[in-house]
Scaffold this active site. Structure first.
Site, PDB file in Angstrom:
ATOM      1  N   ASP A   1       0.813  -1.223   0.000  1.00 51.67           N
ATOM      2  CA  ASP A   1       0.000   0.000   0.000  1.00 51.67           C
ATOM      3  C   ASP A   1       0.844   1.269   0.000  1.00 51.67           C
ATOM      4  OD1 ASP A   1      -2.892  -1.066   0.318  1.00 51.67           O
ATOM      5  OD2 ASP A   1      -1.748  -2.166   1.816  1.00 51.67           O
TER       6      ASP A   1
ATOM      7  N   HIS B   1       0.949   3.319  -2.680  1.00 54.97           N
ATOM      8  CA  HIS B   1       0.072   4.297  -3.347  1.00 54.97           C
ATOM      9  C   HIS B   1       0.857   5.435  -3.999  1.00 54.97           C
ATOM     10  CE1 HIS B   1      -3.894   2.716  -2.167  1.00 54.97           C
ATOM     11  NE2 HIS B   1      -3.264   2.292  -1.073  1.00 54.97           N
TER      12      HIS B   1
ATOM     13  N   ASP C   1      -1.234  -2.534  -4.318  1.00 58.42           N
ATOM     14  CA  ASP C   1      -1.420  -1.081  -4.298  1.00 58.42           C
ATOM     15  C   ASP C   1      -0.071  -0.374  -4.266  1.00 58.42           C
ATOM     16  OD1 ASP C   1      -4.114  -1.337  -4.496  1.00 58.42           O
ATOM     17  OD2 ASP C   1      -4.597  -0.536  -2.525  1.00 58.42           O
TER      18      ASP C   1
ATOM     19  N   ASN D   1      -6.082  -3.636  -5.602  1.00 54.60           N
ATOM     20  CA  ASN D   1      -7.267  -3.116  -6.280  1.00 54.60           C
ATOM     21  C   ASN D   1      -7.010  -1.773  -6.951  1.00 54.60           C
ATOM     22  OD1 ASN D   1      -7.152  -2.403  -3.387  1.00 54.60           O
ATOM     23  ND2 ASN D   1      -8.946  -1.148  -3.815  1.00 54.60           N
ATOM     24  N   HIS D   2      -6.072  -0.965  -6.439  1.00 53.88           N
ATOM     25  CA  HIS D   2      -5.755   0.311  -7.078  1.00 53.88           C
ATOM     26  C   HIS D   2      -4.871   0.128  -8.309  1.00 53.88           C
ATOM     27  CE1 HIS D   2      -7.185   3.621  -4.341  1.00 53.88           C
ATOM     28  NE2 HIS D   2      -7.461   2.541  -3.633  1.00 53.88           N
TER      29      HIS D   2
ATOM     30  N   HIS E   1      -3.763  -4.319   1.718  1.00 53.79           N
ATOM     31  CA  HIS E   1      -5.113  -3.770   1.554  1.00 53.79           C
ATOM     32  C   HIS E   1      -5.545  -2.976   2.777  1.00 53.79           C
ATOM     33  CE1 HIS E   1      -8.746  -3.032  -0.567  1.00 53.79           C
ATOM     34  NE2 HIS E   1      -9.516  -3.900   0.050  1.00 53.79           N
TER      35      HIS E   1
END
Length: 414
Positions: free
Chosen positions: A8, A10, A49, A84-85, A187
């Site tokens: 994650d 991002h 992610d 998912n991103h 996640h």
């Protein structure tokens, strides 16, 4: 044998539409890479992610490429799945991680679900939405059979689990196979370290504050990654904290002691290297929120990157507001007056933030803010609402992908 586990990151996330926040995410990722090399690990696992979107900006791609090449130079390979991103919800989509295969990134995909690192089995799957849970469980059962043939095994997933997620999860804890030694999860942005099956189940959390509801966990556990010692009979997990570039300051102020409250915040933040984000809750406000907001920004605006206020008004009975009083309200006051009845703090904050940006003709930043709001609360982008409703993944009863889809994956992933 030891490895680093992160998730994650991002990269490319422009929180609140601010380029400064996007740069913060790049900065902390670079710190993570340097710290991983310093820890002298044998390999790295990234549990999804990696990027904020499936179409990352050139800067986001370049930032990851630099980190990957640093690891490669230190002789440290990275294994990664898509979160998912990282993917667009349609059958023939591929994650941006695939771009870096030629630079040594080992992408775990629906076609290449396993790797061997020495005698350690690294198995995993990219993110599966709740509509594909039947297919996900079937594939997990297959991976469990492969793990049974190895003394040491790691399962890499980017899924929400009921025990830790609380809502909108894809798997129940009992759906996970119990014969892996380490469960490298992604996640959930908070830190989770739990016993499960033959070993440990860990969510390392995000490297930066992606949502303000992560602040409690941040203050308790920090942000960063974990280093896992895989030598003994059970994995030993060490938390490695990374200082984030910019602080989030959350304060509750009383309207009747506003000046002293503002002075206290000013004293706290005046020495910060980078301007913080201020989440301020002002209680017992009578009728002049516009004046209060102007006072706060005048005193703290130059010392902060963004001020996100919430005004808790006195009841109408307490202040005996008249119609004439309401007619004199300023724009921010009117926003609060109209929206407070809905009881949704997120919408209140969105409305005020949009007002601030649009009043300064920052239309691009306003669009970014809307996209983030839709993604955070409705799991979609404002720009992509029509696209994503038309091109969602559909569960196939035979669990077999169409031949043209298989060819698309094989051409890129094999």
């Amino acid at each position: 044998m030891k490895f680093a586990h992160l998730a994650d990151t991002h990269l490319g996330y422009r929180q609140f539409g601010l380029i400064e926040r996007e740069k913060d995410f790049y900065e902390v990722f670079e710190k993570v890479i340097d710290k991983i090399i310093e820890e002298k690990v044998d390999f790295v696992i990234h549990s999804g992610d990696l990027f904020e979107t499936a179409r990352p900006s050139p800067i986001a791609l370049l930032t990851f490429q630099k980190g990957l090449l640093k690891l490669k130079g230190a002789g440290i390979p990275m294994y990664a799945i898509a979160g998912n991103h990282d993917i667009v919800m349609r059958n023939d989509s591929i994650p941006p991680q695939v771009i870096f295969k030629k630079l040594g990134l080992k992408v775990i995909s629906p076609i290449n679900t396993t790797y061997m690192h020495g005698d350690i089995l690294i198995a995993g799957l990219p993110f599966y939405p709740s509509s594909q849970v039947k297919n996900l469980k079937s594939k997990l059962a297959d991976l469990s059979k492969k793990a049974a043939n190895h003394e040491k095994s790691i399962l890499v997933l980017h899924q929400g689990i009921d025990k830790y997620f609380g809502y909108n999860y894809e798997l129940e804890i009992g759906d996970l196979p119990d014969n892996f030694n380490y469960y490298a999860m992604g996640h959930i942005h908070n830190y989770v370290n739990d016993n499960f099956g033959n070993g440990k189940l860990v969510y390392p959390g995000s490297n930066e504050i992606w949502k303000t509801n992560e602040l409690k966990d941040y203050h308790e556990n920090g942000k960063g990654f974990v280093v896992v010692d895989f030598e003994g009979p059970k994995p030993l997990v060490k938390r490695v904290k990374i200082d984030i570039p910019r602080e989030f300051i959350k304060r509750s102020l009383d309207y009747n002691n506003l000046e002293s409250g503002i002075s206290g915040i000013k004293e706290t933040i005046k020495g910060f290297d980078k301007k913080p984000i201020l989440d301020l809750e002002i209680n017992h406000v009578e009728s002049d929120t516009n004046r209060v907001y102007e006072m706060i920004t005048e005193e703290l605006g130059e010392l902060s990157l963004m001020i996100r206020p919430k005004f808790n008004m006195l009841s109408e009975e307490d202040v005996n507001l008249t119609l004439d009083d309401k007619d004199s309200l300023g724009p921010k006051e009117l926003i609060n007056e109209q929206l407070n009845g809905y009881g949704n703090d997120a919408i209140n904050k969105l409305a005020i933030d949009l007002y601030d940006l649009l009043s300064k003709d920052k239309t691009d930043e306003s669009q970014d803010l809307l996209n983030q709001f839709f993604d955070e609360y409705y799991h979609t982008s404002f720009d992509d609402v029509e696209f994503k409703t038309e091109e969602v993944i559909r569960e196939d009863e035979s669990d077999e992908e169409p031949k043209d889809v298989q060819l698309t994956f094989k051409e890129v992933l094999e």
